[in-house]
Scaffold this motif. Structure first.
Motif, PDB file in Angstrom:
ATOM      1  N   TYR A  34       0.834  -1.208   0.000  1.00 46.54           N
ATOM      2  CA  TYR A  34       0.000   0.000   0.000  1.00 46.54           C
ATOM      3  C   TYR A  34       0.866   1.256   0.000  1.00 46.54           C
ATOM      4  CZ  TYR A  34      -3.308   3.501   1.650  1.00 46.54           C
ATOM      5  OH  TYR A  34      -4.067   4.636   1.774  1.00 46.54           O
ATOM      6  N   ALA A  35       1.944   1.249   0.801  1.00 41.81           N
ATOM      7  CA  ALA A  35       2.842   2.402   0.845  1.00 41.81           C
ATOM      8  C   ALA A  35       3.545   2.606  -0.497  1.00 41.81           C
ATOM      9  CB  ALA A  35       3.868   2.218   1.959  1.00 41.81           C
ATOM     10  N   THR A  36       3.881   1.489  -1.167  1.00 38.74           N
ATOM     11  CA  THR A  36       4.517   1.595  -2.482  1.00 38.74           C
ATOM     12  C   THR A  36       3.559   2.190  -3.504  1.00 38.74           C
ATOM     13  OG1 THR A  36       5.886  -0.328  -1.968  1.00 38.74           O
ATOM     14  CG2 THR A  36       5.714   0.322  -4.284  1.00 38.74           C
ATOM     15  N   ASN A  37       2.311   1.720  -3.482  1.00 36.88           N
ATOM     16  CA  ASN A  37       1.309   2.279  -4.395  1.00 36.88           C
ATOM     17  C   ASN A  37       1.086   3.762  -4.128  1.00 36.88           C
ATOM     18  OD1 ASN A  37       1.059  -0.250  -5.455  1.00 36.88           O
ATOM     19  ND2 ASN A  37      -0.968  -0.671  -4.615  1.00 36.88           N
ATOM     20  N   GLU A  38       1.098   4.122  -2.862  1.00 37.04           N
ATOM     21  CA  GLU A  38       0.914   5.534  -2.523  1.00 37.04           C
ATOM     22  C   GLU A  38       2.075   6.372  -3.046  1.00 37.04           C
ATOM     23  OE1 GLU A  38      -0.233   8.241   1.387  1.00 37.04           O
ATOM     24  OE2 GLU A  38       0.688   6.268   1.634  1.00 37.04           O
ATOM     25  N   ALA A  39       3.300   5.861  -2.929  1.00 34.78           N
ATOM     26  CA  ALA A  39       4.463   6.589  -3.437  1.00 34.78           C
ATOM     27  C   ALA A  39       4.392   6.735  -4.955  1.00 34.78           C
ATOM     28  CB  ALA A  39       5.748   5.870  -3.027  1.00 34.78           C
ATOM     29  N   GLU A  40       4.005   5.652  -5.642  1.00 41.52           N
ATOM     30  CA  GLU A  40       3.874   5.725  -7.094  1.00 41.52           C
ATOM     31  C   GLU A  40       2.771   6.694  -7.502  1.00 41.52           C
ATOM     32  OE1 GLU A  40       5.364   1.138  -8.040  1.00 41.52           O
ATOM     33  OE2 GLU A  40       3.261   1.709  -8.303  1.00 41.52           O
ATOM     34  N   GLY A  41       1.662   6.704  -6.754  1.00 45.80           N
ATOM     35  CA  GLY A  41       0.581   7.634  -7.063  1.00 45.80           C
ATOM     36  C   GLY A  41       0.987   9.080  -6.887  1.00 45.80           C
ATOM     37  N   GLN A  42       1.713   9.393  -5.804  1.00 45.06           N
ATOM     38  CA  GLN A  42       2.160  10.766  -5.588  1.00 45.06           C
ATOM     39  C   GLN A  42       3.154  11.200  -6.657  1.00 45.06           C
ATOM     40  OE1 GLN A  42      -0.353  11.316  -2.519  1.00 45.06           O
ATOM     41  NE2 GLN A  42       0.969  12.872  -3.313  1.00 45.06           N
ATOM     42  N   LEU A  43       4.053  10.288  -7.068  1.00 45.78           N
ATOM     43  CA  LEU A  43       4.989  10.615  -8.147  1.00 45.78           C
ATOM     44  C   LEU A  43       4.244  10.869  -9.454  1.00 45.78           C
ATOM     45  CD1 LEU A  43       7.920   8.119  -7.451  1.00 45.78           C
ATOM     46  CD2 LEU A  43       7.982  10.607  -7.218  1.00 45.78           C
ATOM     47  N   ALA A  44       3.203  10.076  -9.715  1.00 44.92           N
ATOM     48  CA  ALA A  44       2.423  10.281 -10.931  1.00 44.92           C
ATOM     49  C   ALA A  44       1.698  11.625 -10.904  1.00 44.92           C
ATOM     50  CB  ALA A  44       1.422   9.140 -11.108  1.00 44.92           C
ATOM     51  N   LEU A  45       1.199  12.018  -9.727  1.00 39.83           N
ATOM     52  CA  LEU A  45       0.576  13.340  -9.606  1.00 39.83           C
ATOM     53  C   LEU A  45       1.590  14.452  -9.874  1.00 39.83           C
ATOM     54  CD1 LEU A  45      -1.803  13.162  -6.510  1.00 39.83           C
ATOM     55  CD2 LEU A  45      -2.419  13.270  -8.913  1.00 39.83           C
ATOM     56  N   PHE A  46       2.809  14.271  -9.369  1.00 41.09           N
ATOM     57  CA  PHE A  46       3.862  15.261  -9.626  1.00 41.09           C
ATOM     58  C   PHE A  46       4.152  15.370 -11.124  1.00 41.09           C
ATOM     59  CE2 PHE A  46       8.395  15.852 -10.537  1.00 41.09           C
ATOM     60  CZ  PHE A  46       8.579  17.138 -10.056  1.00 41.09           C
ATOM     61  N   ILE A  47       4.237  14.235 -11.794  1.00 38.31           N
ATOM     62  CA  ILE A  47       4.501  14.244 -13.237  1.00 38.31           C
ATOM     63  C   ILE A  47       3.373  14.955 -13.970  1.00 38.31           C
ATOM     64  CG2 ILE A  47       4.800  12.777 -15.270  1.00 38.31           C
ATOM     65  CD1 ILE A  47       7.201  12.763 -13.394  1.00 38.31           C
ATOM     66  N   ALA A  48       2.124  14.668 -13.594  1.00 40.75           N
ATOM     67  CA  ALA A  48       0.985  15.273 -14.283  1.00 40.75           C
ATOM     68  C   ALA A  48       0.922  16.774 -14.058  1.00 40.75           C
ATOM     69  CB  ALA A  48      -0.310  14.618 -13.816  1.00 40.75           C
ATOM     70  N   GLU A  49       1.285  17.231 -12.880  1.00 43.57           N
ATOM     71  CA  GLU A  49       1.130  18.649 -12.561  1.00 43.57           C
ATOM     72  C   GLU A  49       2.284  19.501 -13.066  1.00 43.57           C
ATOM     73  OE1 GLU A  49       0.074  21.475  -8.680  1.00 43.57           O
ATOM     74  OE2 GLU A  49       0.758  19.412  -8.406  1.00 43.57           O
ATOM     75  N   HIS A  50       3.490  18.925 -13.174  1.00 39.21           N
ATOM     76  CA  HIS A  50       4.656  19.769 -13.409  1.00 39.21           C
ATOM     77  C   HIS A  50       5.478  19.428 -14.643  1.00 39.21           C
ATOM     78  CE1 HIS A  50       4.133  21.727  -9.540  1.00 39.21           C
ATOM     79  NE2 HIS A  50       4.041  20.540  -8.954  1.00 39.21           N
ATOM     80  N   THR A  51       5.478  18.200 -15.106  1.00 36.78           N
ATOM     81  CA  THR A  51       6.464  17.843 -16.122  1.00 36.78           C
ATOM     82  C   THR A  51       5.892  16.818 -17.095  1.00 36.78           C
ATOM     83  OG1 THR A  51       8.713  17.015 -16.435  1.00 36.78           O
ATOM     84  CG2 THR A  51       7.461  16.073 -14.622  1.00 36.78           C
ATOM     85  N   ALA A  52       6.774  16.194 -17.896  1.00 35.93           N
ATOM     86  CA  ALA A  52       6.365  15.266 -18.944  1.00 35.93           C
ATOM     87  C   ALA A  52       6.541  13.826 -18.494  1.00 35.93           C
ATOM     88  CB  ALA A  52       7.183  15.525 -20.215  1.00 35.93           C
ATOM     89  N   PHE A  53       5.888  12.909 -19.225  1.00 31.98           N
ATOM     90  CA  PHE A  53       5.976  11.488 -18.897  1.00 31.98           C
ATOM     91  C   PHE A  53       7.414  10.976 -18.982  1.00 31.98           C
ATOM     92  CE2 PHE A  53       1.717  11.691 -18.522  1.00 31.98           C
ATOM     93  CZ  PHE A  53       0.931  11.594 -19.653  1.00 31.98           C
ATOM     94  N   LEU A  54       8.189  11.522 -19.894  1.00 32.91           N
ATOM     95  CA  LEU A  54       9.537  11.010 -20.153  1.00 32.91           C
ATOM     96  C   LEU A  54      10.428  11.136 -18.930  1.00 32.91           C
ATOM     97  CD1 LEU A  54      11.278   9.810 -22.430  1.00 32.91           C
ATOM     98  CD2 LEU A  54      12.003  12.141 -22.970  1.00 32.91           C
ATOM     99  N   THR A  55      10.164  12.117 -18.080  1.00 34.31           N
ATOM    100  CA  THR A  55      11.017  12.320 -16.914  1.00 34.31           C
ATOM    101  C   THR A  55      10.788  11.271 -15.829  1.00 34.31           C
ATOM    102  OG1 THR A  55       9.396  13.825 -15.944  1.00 34.31           O
ATOM    103  CG2 THR A  55      11.104  14.797 -17.324  1.00 34.31           C
ATOM    104  N   THR A  56       9.747  10.447 -15.974  1.00 35.57           N
ATOM    105  CA  THR A  56       9.440   9.457 -14.940  1.00 35.57           C
ATOM    106  C   THR A  56      10.601   8.500 -14.730  1.00 35.57           C
ATOM    107  OG1 THR A  56       7.142   9.596 -15.686  1.00 35.57           O
ATOM    108  CG2 THR A  56       7.698   7.818 -14.162  1.00 35.57           C
ATOM    109  N   ASP A  57      11.250   8.089 -15.832  1.00 34.07           N
ATOM    110  CA  ASP A  57      12.348   7.130 -15.730  1.00 34.07           C
ATOM    111  C   ASP A  57      13.425   7.611 -14.765  1.00 34.07           C
ATOM    112  OD1 ASP A  57      10.891   5.843 -17.606  1.00 34.07           O
ATOM    113  OD2 ASP A  57      12.213   6.299 -19.286  1.00 34.07           O
ATOM    114  N   HIS A  58      13.802   8.875 -14.877  1.00 31.77           N
ATOM    115  CA  HIS A  58      14.877   9.400 -14.040  1.00 31.77           C
ATOM    116  C   HIS A  58      14.377   9.802 -12.660  1.00 31.77           C
ATOM    117  CE1 HIS A  58      17.834  10.462 -17.529  1.00 31.77           C
ATOM    118  NE2 HIS A  58      17.413   9.211 -17.554  1.00 31.77           N
ATOM    119  N   VAL A  59      13.157  10.317 -12.561  1.00 31.82           N
ATOM    120  CA  VAL A  59      12.630  10.735 -11.253  1.00 31.82           C
ATOM    121  C   VAL A  59      12.566   9.550 -10.303  1.00 31.82           C
ATOM    122  CG1 VAL A  59      10.549  11.548 -10.078  1.00 31.82           C
ATOM    123  CG2 VAL A  59      11.374  12.739 -12.098  1.00 31.82           C
ATOM    124  N   VAL A  60      12.080   8.405 -10.784  1.00 33.45           N
ATOM    125  CA  VAL A  60      11.965   7.226  -9.935  1.00 33.45           C
ATOM    126  C   VAL A  60      13.345   6.719  -9.531  1.00 33.45           C
ATOM    127  CG1 VAL A  60      11.177   4.833  -9.870  1.00 33.45           C
ATOM    128  CG2 VAL A  60       9.729   6.594 -10.875  1.00 33.45           C
TER     129      VAL A  60
END
Length: 633
Positions: A43-69
């Motif tokens: 559950y904590a892992t899913n929550e972390a992934e969800g918050q990172l996805a919200l950050f990507i949607a609000e501020h940047t592009a999908f491509l940056t996900t690889d490096h952000v994670v």
């Protein structure tokens, strides 16, 4: 052994196969070791992934996900869930499109409920030459207790015809599951396809949904922009437009010229730096006003600059601009235009603001027309410029403003030339009033009366009746008398809010008597309906600005579904006054992360035609948990 059916049958009869096919004994069979799943860690892992996805949607592009994670996993090595976060751009996109985007859309639908709403529409073409219809919804949120204007959807349309637009709106309302009977008004621009009397978008919507009293609100900001542009083009010298635009172009593409002018300006003004001359652009409403204001504030410095430059660069443009700045006639025209442009710009900003009082907006527009007409009409003339042409009531000796009259006295301009300038300035005001009057809404007089619902008007002891407004908003004859009684009884209660009109009517809606009933319910519904009407296309223009940021040159293959999901998330966070790190994703939404329901195997809707097998293999590479889940299935 060859891959033949006869060979397989022969092999099945051999002693070796028969012996090998016998069941293993429990003593010989090794136990399969299953790892215990820590559900709290999952559950904590899913929550972390969800918050990172919200950050990507609000501020940047999908491509940056690889490096952000990867950076997060490296930076937070002591975290328990960081090593288990497995998300790349494909999984992030699927999570936004199939989990978080639908979640915010569902929240919006639940927030709207059964309330009445208005739509603001406009068309645009994106970077990939796809024609889109942007739709913004405006409604009263019972949960948040405020008027909301937010993104409803971007719809691809085949053409810009009224029928195509109406079909797109109808399909969008069906997808969102909104009742079209609750539609109060439609905010449109001044294009004939929207405002046509017989086959315009609003007329077709009235016939399609059976809404004879549907309000059509033209964008007042665009109306003012078009009125000013047409008035300047038809009455004032064309050299003024050339002067303003070429002054920007002179400095806009040359750092050397900017540096020379800054040094000259600093020398004259004791080290101060000049303000930049803004660009005049038709798509930026009334951008000529700040340009004229800046030019007049730096008139002498610009004149000296072009005088020095024309000899050093031997440039025809510099020589032409110097001649224009040397002519006091051009300065007179700009001095006359500046206060009028500032007044119209101030009125336009009230329509663009998010916290303005909508009850007073149309009153402000009518006050603008009356104020402009008083500049050139006879003081004793009793004429209504909202309904009458003022050209028959012109004062030939009208006062043109302090700076205008001062320059006329100090300059050596001939009396005949001054008379010609005055006549053209008067013609400009007359034409502007006429253009504004012609662009008023058809039901302007009725809409202007809604100013009675402002908090300052409705709390007066002596006030006009609202029977006509109640009829316009569909109140039946049985309830009109009830509404009038509620209107007269408003002053009986001691209300707390006496400044903001929206907050006042929200307080009225929440009021309860001794029997826990609202004695002002019908009146409150009419007031909230008025507050829900659109007053400009500023919100849908902001929507297109966000769209152009999301889908740009580098991301021109982004699908419309992905763009709508990102816009839904961004506007959902804004609506709730949250951001990517303060919003708590519900547990029911987090449980969908990592399940097959959250991922689309077929990529038929995307711009790059990826096969289902390739798409699924990409997902397997991005998420090992998904691969294990598919094996269990």
């Amino acid at each position: 052994m060859a891959a033949k059916l006869s060979d397989l049958r022969s092999h099945a009869r051999t002693t070796k196969h028969v012996r090998a096919a016998q069941p293993f004994s429990s003593a010989r069979q090794s136990k399969i070791k299953f790892t215990n799943i820590d559900h709290s860690l999952k559950y904590a892992t899913n929550e972390a992934e969800g918050q990172l996805a919200l950050f990507i949607a609000e501020h940047t592009a999908f491509l940056t996900t690889d490096h952000v994670v990867e950076v997060s996993r490296k930076a937070f090595r002591d975290s328990k869930q960081a090593p288990h976060v497995k998300m790349h751009r494909t999984k992030c996109k699927e999570m936004l499109v199939n989990v978080l985007g639908p979640h915010f859309n569902q929240c919006l639908r639940e927030d709207i409920g059964d309330a009445k709403y208005s739509l603001i529409i406009d068309e645009s073409t994106d970077i990939s030459v796809v024609k889109l219809l942007g739709v913004v919804i405006r409604y009263f949120s019972q949960k948040l207790q405020k008027i909301i204007s937010t993104h409803l959807g971007l719809v691809e349309i085949e053409s810009g015809t009224a029928a195509s637009i109406v079909c797109a709106i109808k399909k969008l309302l069906e997808d969102v599951d909104l009742n079209p009977k609750k539609l109060l008004g439609v905010g449109v621009d001044n294009a004939s396809v929207n405002t046509g009397l017989n086959n315009g978008v609003c007329e077709l919507l009235k016939r399609e949904f059976g809404l004879p009293k549907l309000f059509m609100i033209r964008c007042v900001c665009q109306s003012i922009q078009l009125a000013v542009s047409h008035s300047v083009a038809e009455t004032l010298p064309r050299i003024l437009d050339f002067l303003v635009k070429e002054t920007y172009n002179w400095f806009g593409h040359s750092s050397k010229r900017q540096l020379m002018y800054k040094q000259l300006f600093a020398t004259i003004n004791d080290g101060k730096q000049p303000l930049q001359i803004p660009r005049v652009c038709d798509t930026r409403w009334l951008s000529i006003e700040p340009a004229v204001t800046r030019i007049l504030s730096q008139w002498d410095e610009l004149k000296l600059h072009f005088e020095i430059t024309r000899s050093s660069e031997k440039c025809y443009t510099a020589e032409s601009l110097f001649d224009m700045y040397s002519d006091p006639v051009n300065k007179l025209y700009l001095l006359f235009m500046r206060p009028i442009l500032q007044e119209t710009q101030r009125t336009m900003k009230t329509f663009q603001g998010e916290n303005t009082d909508p009850m007073k907006l149309l009153l402000d527009l009518s006050n603008l027309i009356i104020s402009l007409s008083k500049k050139v009409t006879i003081p004793t003339a009793r004429v209504n410029p909202l309904t009458t042409d003022i050209s028959s009531y012109i004062d030939p000796g009208a006062y043109m403003g302090y700076e205008f009259e001062k320059v006329c006295r100090e300059s050596q301009i001939a009396i005949e030339v001054q008379g010609n300038i005055r006549q053209r300035c008067i013609s400009f005001v007359v034409k502007l009033c006429s253009e504004l009057r012609n662009r008023l809404p058809d039901n302007f007089e009725a809409l202007r009366k809604i100013s009675r619902f402002s908090v300052h008007e409705c709390l007066n002891q002596v006030k006009d009746p609202i029977t006509e407004i109640a009829e316009i908003f569909g109140c039946d004859y049985q309830n009109i008398e009830k509404v009038e009684n509620q209107w007269r009884n408003l002053t009986i209660v001691q209300w707390q809010e006496k400044k903001s009109t929206a907050k006042f009517w929200i307080e009225v809606g929440n009021y309860r008597d001794a029997s826990d009933c609202n004695p002002f319910q019908e009146l409150h519904e009419i007031a909230i309906g008025i507050l829900s009407l659109p007053h400009s296309n500023a919100e849908v223009e902001r929507l297109f600005s966000q769209h152009n940021i999301i889908k740009n040159k580098l991301r021109n293959r982004l699908s419309l579904k992905s763009v709508n999901s990102v816009l839904a998330i961004r506007n959902g966070l804004k609506r709730l006054e949250k951001n990517c790190h303060t919003y708590d994703i519900p547990k029911t939404v987090l449980e969908k992360i990592g399940t097959m329901a959250a991922y689309s195997v077929s990529y038929s809707g995307s711009s790059n035609s990826t096969s289902p097998v390739t798409a699924f293999s990409t997902l397997v590479e991005d998420d090992d948990d998904l691969f294990l889940f598919s094996l269990q299935e």
